[in-house]
Motif scaffolding. Structure first.
Motif, PDB file in Angstrom:
ATOM      1  N   GLN A   1       0.850  -1.187   0.000  1.00  0.00           N
ATOM      2  CA  GLN A   1       0.000   0.000   0.000  1.00  0.00           C
ATOM      3  C   GLN A   1       0.884   1.235   0.000  1.00  0.00           C
ATOM      4  OE1 GLN A   1      -3.232   0.090   2.778  1.00  0.00           O
ATOM      5  NE2 GLN A   1      -3.408   2.308   2.673  1.00  0.00           N
ATOM      6  N   TRP A   2       0.677   2.079  -1.006  1.00  0.00           N
ATOM      7  CA  TRP A   2       1.423   3.323  -1.149  1.00  0.00           C
ATOM      8  C   TRP A   2       0.546   4.478  -0.679  1.00  0.00           C
ATOM      9  CZ3 TRP A   2       5.839   3.983  -4.815  1.00  0.00           C
ATOM     10  CH2 TRP A   2       6.349   2.767  -5.275  1.00  0.00           C
ATOM     11  N   THR A   3       1.119   5.408   0.096  1.00  0.00           N
ATOM     12  CA  THR A   3       0.452   6.653   0.455  1.00  0.00           C
ATOM     13  C   THR A   3       1.239   7.767  -0.230  1.00  0.00           C
ATOM     14  OG1 THR A   3      -0.192   5.727   2.581  1.00  0.00           O
ATOM     15  CG2 THR A   3      -0.315   8.118   2.349  1.00  0.00           C
ATOM     16  N   TYR A   4       0.526   8.629  -0.965  1.00  0.00           N
ATOM     17  CA  TYR A   4       1.171   9.613  -1.822  1.00  0.00           C
ATOM     18  C   TYR A   4       0.287  10.852  -1.952  1.00  0.00           C
ATOM     19  CZ  TYR A   4      -2.259   7.827  -5.122  1.00  0.00           C
ATOM     20  OH  TYR A   4      -3.443   7.455  -5.707  1.00  0.00           O
ATOM     21  N   THR A   5       0.846  11.912  -2.547  1.00  0.00           N
ATOM     22  CA  THR A   5       0.047  13.085  -2.873  1.00  0.00           C
ATOM     23  C   THR A   5       0.212  13.407  -4.348  1.00  0.00           C
ATOM     24  OG1 THR A   5       1.852  14.516  -2.158  1.00  0.00           O
ATOM     25  CG2 THR A   5       0.066  14.182  -0.604  1.00  0.00           C
ATOM     26  N   LEU A   6      -0.868  13.922  -4.926  1.00  0.00           N
ATOM     27  CA  LEU A   6      -0.854  14.442  -6.290  1.00  0.00           C
ATOM     28  C   LEU A   6      -1.000  15.943  -6.190  1.00  0.00           C
ATOM     29  CD1 LEU A   6      -3.324  12.044  -8.146  1.00  0.00           C
ATOM     30  CD2 LEU A   6      -0.840  12.027  -8.242  1.00  0.00           C
ATOM     31  N   ASP A   7      -0.159  16.673  -6.861  1.00  0.00           N
ATOM     32  CA  ASP A   7      -0.257  18.139  -6.883  1.00  0.00           C
ATOM     33  C   ASP A   7      -0.255  18.742  -5.477  1.00  0.00           C
ATOM     34  OD1 ASP A   7      -0.534  17.979  -9.681  1.00  0.00           O
ATOM     35  OD2 ASP A   7      -2.696  17.744  -9.503  1.00  0.00           O
ATOM     36  N   GLY A   8       0.363  18.087  -4.502  1.00  0.00           N
ATOM     37  CA  GLY A   8       0.439  18.610  -3.151  1.00  0.00           C
ATOM     38  C   GLY A   8      -0.871  18.615  -2.395  1.00  0.00           C
ATOM     39  N   ASN A   9      -1.848  17.871  -2.844  1.00  0.00           N
ATOM     40  CA  ASN A   9      -3.154  17.844  -2.199  1.00  0.00           C
ATOM     41  C   ASN A   9      -3.204  16.814  -1.072  1.00  0.00           C
ATOM     42  OD1 ASN A   9      -4.262  19.870  -3.841  1.00  0.00           O
ATOM     43  ND2 ASN A   9      -4.739  18.405  -5.437  1.00  0.00           N
ATOM     44  N   THR A  10      -4.399  16.447  -0.698  1.00  0.00           N
ATOM     45  CA  THR A  10      -4.657  15.488   0.370  1.00  0.00           C
ATOM     46  C   THR A  10      -3.967  14.157   0.084  1.00  0.00           C
ATOM     47  OG1 THR A  10      -6.815  16.517   0.618  1.00  0.00           O
ATOM     48  CG2 THR A  10      -6.519  14.351   1.635  1.00  0.00           C
ATOM     49  N   PRO A  11      -3.399  13.519   1.108  1.00  0.00           N
ATOM     50  CA  PRO A  11      -2.796  12.200   0.896  1.00  0.00           C
ATOM     51  C   PRO A  11      -3.817  11.185   0.376  1.00  0.00           C
ATOM     52  CG  PRO A  11      -2.127  13.098   3.010  1.00  0.00           C
ATOM     53  CD  PRO A  11      -3.199  14.004   2.467  1.00  0.00           C
ATOM     54  N   LEU A  12      -3.367  10.389  -0.571  1.00  0.00           N
ATOM     55  CA  LEU A  12      -4.161   9.327  -1.175  1.00  0.00           C
ATOM     56  C   LEU A  12      -3.444   8.009  -0.936  1.00  0.00           C
ATOM     57  CD1 LEU A  12      -4.706  11.112  -4.612  1.00  0.00           C
ATOM     58  CD2 LEU A  12      -6.349  10.998  -2.726  1.00  0.00           C
ATOM     59  N   SER A  13      -4.149   6.904  -1.147  1.00  0.00           N
ATOM     60  CA  SER A  13      -3.479   5.612  -1.012  1.00  0.00           C
ATOM     61  C   SER A  13      -3.944   4.679  -2.126  1.00  0.00           C
ATOM     62  CB  SER A  13      -3.740   4.990   0.359  1.00  0.00           C
ATOM     63  OG  SER A  13      -5.091   4.629   0.485  1.00  0.00           O
ATOM     64  N   VAL A  14      -3.099   3.721  -2.410  1.00  0.00           N
ATOM     65  CA  VAL A  14      -3.405   2.705  -3.415  1.00  0.00           C
ATOM     66  C   VAL A  14      -2.723   1.404  -2.990  1.00  0.00           C
ATOM     67  CG1 VAL A  14      -1.409   3.232  -4.907  1.00  0.00           C
ATOM     68  CG2 VAL A  14      -3.460   2.191  -5.886  1.00  0.00           C
ATOM     69  N   LYS A  15      -3.437   0.299  -3.184  1.00  0.00           N
ATOM     70  CA  LYS A  15      -2.830  -1.015  -3.007  1.00  0.00           C
ATOM     71  C   LYS A  15      -2.486  -1.547  -4.377  1.00  0.00           C
ATOM     72  CE  LYS A  15      -4.698  -2.584   1.374  1.00  0.00           C
ATOM     73  NZ  LYS A  15      -5.527  -3.594   2.048  1.00  0.00           N
ATOM     74  N   GLU A  16      -1.292  -2.129  -4.478  1.00  0.00           N
ATOM     75  CA  GLU A  16      -0.832  -2.658  -5.750  1.00  0.00           C
ATOM     76  C   GLU A  16      -0.136  -3.995  -5.551  1.00  0.00           C
ATOM     77  OE1 GLU A  16       2.510  -3.208  -6.428  1.00  0.00           O
ATOM     78  OE2 GLU A  16       3.522  -1.871  -5.062  1.00  0.00           O
ATOM     79  N   THR A  17      -0.083  -4.717  -6.661  1.00  0.00           N
ATOM     80  CA  THR A  17       0.737  -5.916  -6.733  1.00  0.00           C
ATOM     81  C   THR A  17       1.673  -5.762  -7.919  1.00  0.00           C
ATOM     82  OG1 THR A  17      -0.806  -7.092  -8.165  1.00  0.00           O
ATOM     83  CG2 THR A  17      -1.051  -7.441  -5.800  1.00  0.00           C
ATOM     84  N   VAL A  18       2.817  -6.397  -7.825  1.00  0.00           N
ATOM     85  CA  VAL A  18       3.711  -6.454  -8.972  1.00  0.00           C
ATOM     86  C   VAL A  18       3.249  -7.634  -9.818  1.00  0.00           C
ATOM     87  CG1 VAL A  18       6.075  -6.877  -9.732  1.00  0.00           C
ATOM     88  CG2 VAL A  18       5.646  -5.407  -7.754  1.00  0.00           C
ATOM     89  N   GLU A  19       2.842  -7.337 -11.044  1.00  0.00           N
ATOM     90  CA  GLU A  19       2.384  -8.388 -11.951  1.00  0.00           C
ATOM     91  C   GLU A  19       3.539  -9.110 -12.614  1.00  0.00           C
ATOM     92  OE1 GLU A  19      -0.252  -6.949 -14.979  1.00  0.00           O
ATOM     93  OE2 GLU A  19      -1.987  -7.262 -13.701  1.00  0.00           O
ATOM     94  N   GLU A  20       4.591  -8.362 -12.930  1.00  0.00           N
ATOM     95  CA  GLU A  20       5.682  -8.939 -13.705  1.00  0.00           C
ATOM     96  C   GLU A  20       6.983  -8.236 -13.376  1.00  0.00           C
ATOM     97  OE1 GLU A  20       7.149  -8.791 -18.354  1.00  0.00           O
ATOM     98  OE2 GLU A  20       5.041  -8.451 -17.913  1.00  0.00           O
ATOM     99  N   VAL A  21       8.048  -9.008 -13.266  1.00  0.00           N
ATOM    100  CA  VAL A  21       9.394  -8.475 -13.148  1.00  0.00           C
ATOM    101  C   VAL A  21      10.219  -9.121 -14.258  1.00  0.00           C
ATOM    102  CG1 VAL A  21      11.477  -8.341 -11.735  1.00  0.00           C
ATOM    103  CG2 VAL A  21       9.232  -8.163 -10.651  1.00  0.00           C
ATOM    104  N   ASP A  22      10.800  -8.296 -15.094  1.00  0.00           N
ATOM    105  CA  ASP A  22      11.650  -8.760 -16.184  1.00  0.00           C
ATOM    106  C   ASP A  22      13.065  -8.265 -15.889  1.00  0.00           C
ATOM    107  OD1 ASP A  22      13.095  -9.108 -18.547  1.00  0.00           O
ATOM    108  OD2 ASP A  22      11.403  -8.558 -19.834  1.00  0.00           O
ATOM    109  N   GLU A  23      13.874  -9.132 -15.295  1.00  0.00           N
ATOM    110  CA  GLU A  23      15.237  -8.773 -14.888  1.00  0.00           C
ATOM    111  C   GLU A  23      16.086  -8.371 -16.094  1.00  0.00           C
ATOM    112  OE1 GLU A  23      16.524  -8.750 -11.759  1.00  0.00           O
ATOM    113  OE2 GLU A  23      14.889  -9.685 -10.675  1.00  0.00           O
ATOM    114  N   GLN A  24      15.979  -9.122 -17.169  1.00  0.00           N
ATOM    115  CA  GLN A  24      16.818  -8.872 -18.338  1.00  0.00           C
ATOM    116  C   GLN A  24      16.561  -7.499 -18.948  1.00  0.00           C
ATOM    117  OE1 GLN A  24      16.679 -11.917 -21.314  1.00  0.00           O
ATOM    118  NE2 GLN A  24      17.974 -10.800 -22.735  1.00  0.00           N
TER     119      GLN A  24
END
Length: 152
Positions: free
Chosen positions: A56-79
């Motif tokens: 879960q990431w907590t972040y701001t857009l344009d310096g506004n109110t903090p927002l949050s999002v839950k994410e998963t990594v779908e793919e990692v391509d090392e090469q």
């Protein structure tokens, strides 16, 4: 008006591709100490490295109110030094049916790297604007991480 879309940006950085890639590959927890746009990243399931782990990431857009999002990594391509994220919960889904982002880092000849961000989205309706603020967020985040990685 189109409901689905893709936004892209490419940013030249001074940091080596491997170092920048590793921040997104397995060192997400350092990002809140690097960028003032990201306030916290919490691990909810799994670990910092394994695709499918939930963060879960907590972040701001344009310096506004903090927002949050839950994410998963779908793919990692090392090469190809590419990580694909899928957002599945949070304020961003109040306007978008789906929201995915991909970061890919390519070494340049000589010094530095090229960072490419791709944001794929599907709006809930035609009245919702494109998520340009998220593109601005990843551009700022990229610059903040680059500055951190190249500072003496």
């Amino acid at each position: 008006m189109v409901l689905q879309g893709i936004l892209e940006t490419e940013i030249e950085i001074m940091a080596p591709a491997a170092k920048f890639f590793n921040i997104f590959r397995n060192q997400n927890h350092h990002i809140p100490n690097i960028s003032d746009s990201i306030h916290a990243i919490e691990l909810h399931e799994g670990d910092w490295e394994t695709p499918g782990s939930v963060k879960q990431w907590t972040y701001t857009l344009d310096g506004n109110t903090p927002l949050s999002v839950k994410e998963t990594v779908e793919e990692v391509d090392e090469q190809n030094k590419r990580v694909k994220f899928n957002c599945f919960e949070g304020e961003v889904l109040n306007e978008f049916k789906s929201f995915k982002s991909t970061v890919q880092v390519t070494p340049k000849d000589g010094e530095g790297s090229l960072v490419k961000w791709t944001i794929e989205f599907e709006k809930l309706n035609e009245d919702i604007p494109s998520p340009d603020a998220y593109l601005e967020l990843v551009q700022k985040l990229t610059k903040d991480i680059d500055d951190h990685l190249v500072k003496p």
